[in-house]
Scaffold this motif. Structure first.
Motif, PDB file in Angstrom:
ATOM      1  N   GLY A  41      51.953  25.240  47.399  1.00  0.00           N
ATOM      2  CA  GLY A  41      50.515  25.692  46.826  1.00  0.00           C
ATOM      3  C   GLY A  41      50.458  26.821  47.095  1.00  0.00           C
ATOM      4  N   LEU A  42      50.790  27.734  48.467  1.00  0.00           N
ATOM      5  CA  LEU A  42      51.073  28.960  48.936  1.00  0.00           C
ATOM      6  C   LEU A  42      51.549  29.705  47.913  1.00  0.00           C
ATOM      7  CD1 LEU A  42      49.130  30.506  50.318  1.00  0.00           C
ATOM      8  CD2 LEU A  42      52.082  30.723  51.980  1.00  0.00           C
ATOM      9  N   LEU A  43      52.378  29.213  47.236  1.00  0.00           N
ATOM     10  CA  LEU A  43      53.403  30.516  46.263  1.00  0.00           C
ATOM     11  C   LEU A  43      52.305  30.208  45.061  1.00  0.00           C
ATOM     12  CD1 LEU A  43      55.364  31.597  45.215  1.00  0.00           C
ATOM     13  CD2 LEU A  43      56.804  29.544  44.896  1.00  0.00           C
ATOM     14  N   GLY A  44      51.896  29.101  44.886  1.00  0.00           N
ATOM     15  CA  GLY A  44      51.169  28.725  43.108  1.00  0.00           C
ATOM     16  C   GLY A  44      50.169  29.801  43.747  1.00  0.00           C
ATOM     17  N   LEU A  45      48.723  29.602  44.271  1.00  0.00           N
ATOM     18  CA  LEU A  45      47.767  30.924  44.599  1.00  0.00           C
ATOM     19  C   LEU A  45      48.537  31.774  44.114  1.00  0.00           C
ATOM     20  CD1 LEU A  45      46.521  28.990  47.365  1.00  0.00           C
ATOM     21  CD2 LEU A  45      45.291  28.808  45.254  1.00  0.00           C
ATOM     22  N   ILE A  46      49.521  32.464  44.344  1.00  0.00           N
ATOM     23  CA  ILE A  46      49.900  33.993  44.578  1.00  0.00           C
ATOM     24  C   ILE A  46      50.875  34.530  43.256  1.00  0.00           C
ATOM     25  CG2 ILE A  46      51.671  35.567  44.980  1.00  0.00           C
ATOM     26  CD1 ILE A  46      52.632  34.002  48.025  1.00  0.00           C
ATOM     27  N   LEU A  47      51.301  33.655  42.297  1.00  0.00           N
ATOM     28  CA  LEU A  47      51.440  33.398  41.079  1.00  0.00           C
ATOM     29  C   LEU A  47      49.993  33.427  40.097  1.00  0.00           C
ATOM     30  CD1 LEU A  47      53.751  30.843  40.801  1.00  0.00           C
ATOM     31  CD2 LEU A  47      54.676  33.388  41.099  1.00  0.00           C
ATOM     32  N   LEU A  48      48.539  31.980  40.815  1.00  0.00           N
ATOM     33  CA  LEU A  48      47.514  32.627  40.481  1.00  0.00           C
ATOM     34  C   LEU A  48      46.722  34.132  40.182  1.00  0.00           C
ATOM     35  CD1 LEU A  48      45.951  29.350  40.386  1.00  0.00           C
ATOM     36  CD2 LEU A  48      46.692  30.361  38.806  1.00  0.00           C
ATOM     37  N   LEU A  49      47.309  35.003  41.825  1.00  0.00           N
ATOM     38  CA  LEU A  49      46.462  35.511  41.948  1.00  0.00           C
ATOM     39  C   LEU A  49      47.763  36.551  41.204  1.00  0.00           C
ATOM     40  CD1 LEU A  49      44.915  37.428  43.237  1.00  0.00           C
ATOM     41  CD2 LEU A  49      46.861  37.624  45.567  1.00  0.00           C
ATOM     42  N   ILE A  50      48.843  37.096  40.620  1.00  0.00           N
ATOM     43  CA  ILE A  50      49.037  38.091  40.314  1.00  0.00           C
ATOM     44  C   ILE A  50      49.120  37.843  38.526  1.00  0.00           C
ATOM     45  CG2 ILE A  50      51.656  38.220  38.763  1.00  0.00           C
ATOM     46  CD1 ILE A  50      53.048  37.475  42.110  1.00  0.00           C
ATOM     47  N   PHE A  51      49.098  37.254  38.042  1.00  0.00           N
ATOM     48  CA  PHE A  51      48.332  36.851  36.427  1.00  0.00           C
ATOM     49  C   PHE A  51      46.890  36.915  36.628  1.00  0.00           C
ATOM     50  CE2 PHE A  51      51.766  33.415  36.093  1.00  0.00           C
ATOM     51  CZ  PHE A  51      51.896  33.962  34.490  1.00  0.00           C
ATOM     52  N   THR A  52      46.053  36.877  37.446  1.00  0.00           N
ATOM     53  CA  THR A  52      44.616  36.964  37.572  1.00  0.00           C
ATOM     54  C   THR A  52      44.257  38.568  37.406  1.00  0.00           C
ATOM     55  OG1 THR A  52      44.234  34.747  38.745  1.00  0.00           O
ATOM     56  CG2 THR A  52      42.324  37.158  38.843  1.00  0.00           C
ATOM     57  N   MET A  53      45.658  39.467  38.414  1.00  0.00           N
ATOM     58  CA  MET A  53      45.319  41.248  38.102  1.00  0.00           C
ATOM     59  C   MET A  53      45.831  41.240  37.024  1.00  0.00           C
ATOM     60  SD  MET A  53      47.390  41.307  41.795  1.00  0.00           S
ATOM     61  CE  MET A  53      47.324  42.686  42.230  1.00  0.00           C
ATOM     62  N   PHE A  54      46.902  41.094  36.083  1.00  0.00           N
ATOM     63  CA  PHE A  54      47.009  41.199  34.964  1.00  0.00           C
ATOM     64  C   PHE A  54      46.132  41.461  33.956  1.00  0.00           C
ATOM     65  CE2 PHE A  54      51.667  41.422  36.374  1.00  0.00           C
ATOM     66  CZ  PHE A  54      51.682  43.005  35.698  1.00  0.00           C
ATOM     67  N   GLY A  55      45.417  40.413  33.807  1.00  0.00           N
ATOM     68  CA  GLY A  55      44.372  39.940  33.119  1.00  0.00           C
ATOM     69  C   GLY A  55      43.442  40.710  33.342  1.00  0.00           C
ATOM     70  N   PHE A  56      42.851  40.591  34.547  1.00  0.00           N
ATOM     71  CA  PHE A  56      41.480  41.439  34.271  1.00  0.00           C
ATOM     72  C   PHE A  56      42.397  42.808  34.445  1.00  0.00           C
ATOM     73  CE2 PHE A  56      39.049  44.450  38.146  1.00  0.00           C
ATOM     74  CZ  PHE A  56      38.513  44.425  37.387  1.00  0.00           C
ATOM     75  N   TRP A  57      43.165  43.594  34.433  1.00  0.00           N
ATOM     76  CA  TRP A  57      43.309  44.356  34.699  1.00  0.00           C
ATOM     77  C   TRP A  57      43.682  45.398  32.446  1.00  0.00           C
ATOM     78  CZ3 TRP A  57      47.253  45.137  38.952  1.00  0.00           C
ATOM     79  CH2 TRP A  57      47.023  45.685  40.144  1.00  0.00           C
ATOM     80  N   LEU A  58      44.379  44.320  32.054  1.00  0.00           N
ATOM     81  CA  LEU A  58      45.176  44.215  30.874  1.00  0.00           C
ATOM     82  C   LEU A  58      44.147  43.513  29.685  1.00  0.00           C
ATOM     83  CD1 LEU A  58      49.152  44.159  31.604  1.00  0.00           C
ATOM     84  CD2 LEU A  58      47.311  45.978  31.361  1.00  0.00           C
ATOM     85  N   LEU A  59      43.811  42.416  29.644  1.00  0.00           N
ATOM     86  CA  LEU A  59      42.901  41.757  29.005  1.00  0.00           C
ATOM     87  C   LEU A  59      40.792  41.371  29.596  1.00  0.00           C
ATOM     88  CD1 LEU A  59      46.449  38.912  28.877  1.00  0.00           C
ATOM     89  CD2 LEU A  59      45.608  40.733  26.614  1.00  0.00           C
TER      90      LEU A  59
END
Length: 246
Positions: A41-59
């Motif tokens: 679950g912690l790994l999943g949160l990290i992956l979600l955070l990575i997608f969030t950062m790219f979405g926030f910056w690029l989309l």
């Protein structure tokens, strides 16, 4: 304090768990996999955070709702909440949020944004909605399957091995059957007495020679007995029970 206790009535239904070994194994599978599930679950949160950062910056523009004139990804925290809520709950991931909730279709004429959205949505769907969630479900199912096989093995051992001496049923199958009249003289179970019927040697052994309930009754008898009233044999067995040497 005014509480309507009827709200708690459905909790009584959890007694079904006590009645079903399979349900107990399901809960046990989750508890045994607790540490692994927590780390996954912690790994999943990290992956979600990575997608969030790219979405926030690029989309960021893709999160703009035309009907409410509000950008649901205006801050990193708000963006992460959207990914955590809709990204996992929706079957198609964040793609379904873009198209279903925001009704924000990708402009195919904008090649750069369209291509970025295509790879972004596909990557989120494969990594989060397929691989990550399947890993979690697989861990629970694998543990449950292991517990179920373990339960079957225990049941097989109980049916085919003597609880006291550990000899198998196969060992006794080589012996000829013993008449039930002889068996009845040794068995403590009056409900099993059927004259002129043959019983296997293994059945005779576990019911008469090594009846586990007879051993239990004897242990209870010794525990309730005063030590000075015991004979030498009873005292010796009592000391073994007392020191766990049995």
């Amino acid at each position: 304090l005014d509480l309507n206790l009827s709200y708690f009535n459905p909790i009584i239904l959890t007694i079904i768990i006590k009645m079903s070994k399979n349900l107990q194994n399901m809960l046990k599978a989750i508890s045994l996999s607790g540490k692994s599930l927590l780390m996954t679950g912690l790994l999943g949160l990290i992956l979600l955070l990575i997608f969030t950062m790219f979405g926030f910056w690029l989309l960021t523009s893709s999160f703009y709702n035309e009907s409410t004139h509000h950008n649901s990804c205006s801050t990193m925290l708000e963006c992460f909440t959207i990914f955590l809520h809709y990204g996992i709950l929706f079957h198609s991931g964040i793609f379904e949020y873009f198209h279903g909730v925001l009704d924000n279709e990708s402009d195919i004429n904008d090649t750069n944004t369209y291509t970025l959205r295509l790879f972004y949505d596909f990557a989120f769907f494969v990594i989060i909605n397929i691989l990550f969630l399947d890993i979690i479900f697989g861990m629970v199912v694998d543990t449950f399957s292991h517990l179920r096989e373990e339960t079957k093995e225990i049941q097989h051992h109980q049916k085919n091995y003597c609880f006291i001496c550990g000899l198998s049923k196969e060992s006794f199958n080589k012996l000829k059957n013993i008449s039930l009249d002889h068996y009845s003289n040794h068995s403590r179970n009056q409900h099993d007495s059927h004259p002129n019927t043959q019983v296997s040697s293994f059945t005779y052994h576990i019911k008469a020679e090594h009846n586990m309930w007879d051993y239990l009754y004897f242990i209870i008898y010794l525990l309730k007995m005063k030590e000075y009233d015991m004979n030498s044999l009873e005292r010796s067995i009592y000391q073994m029970i007392k020191h766990g040497d049995m």
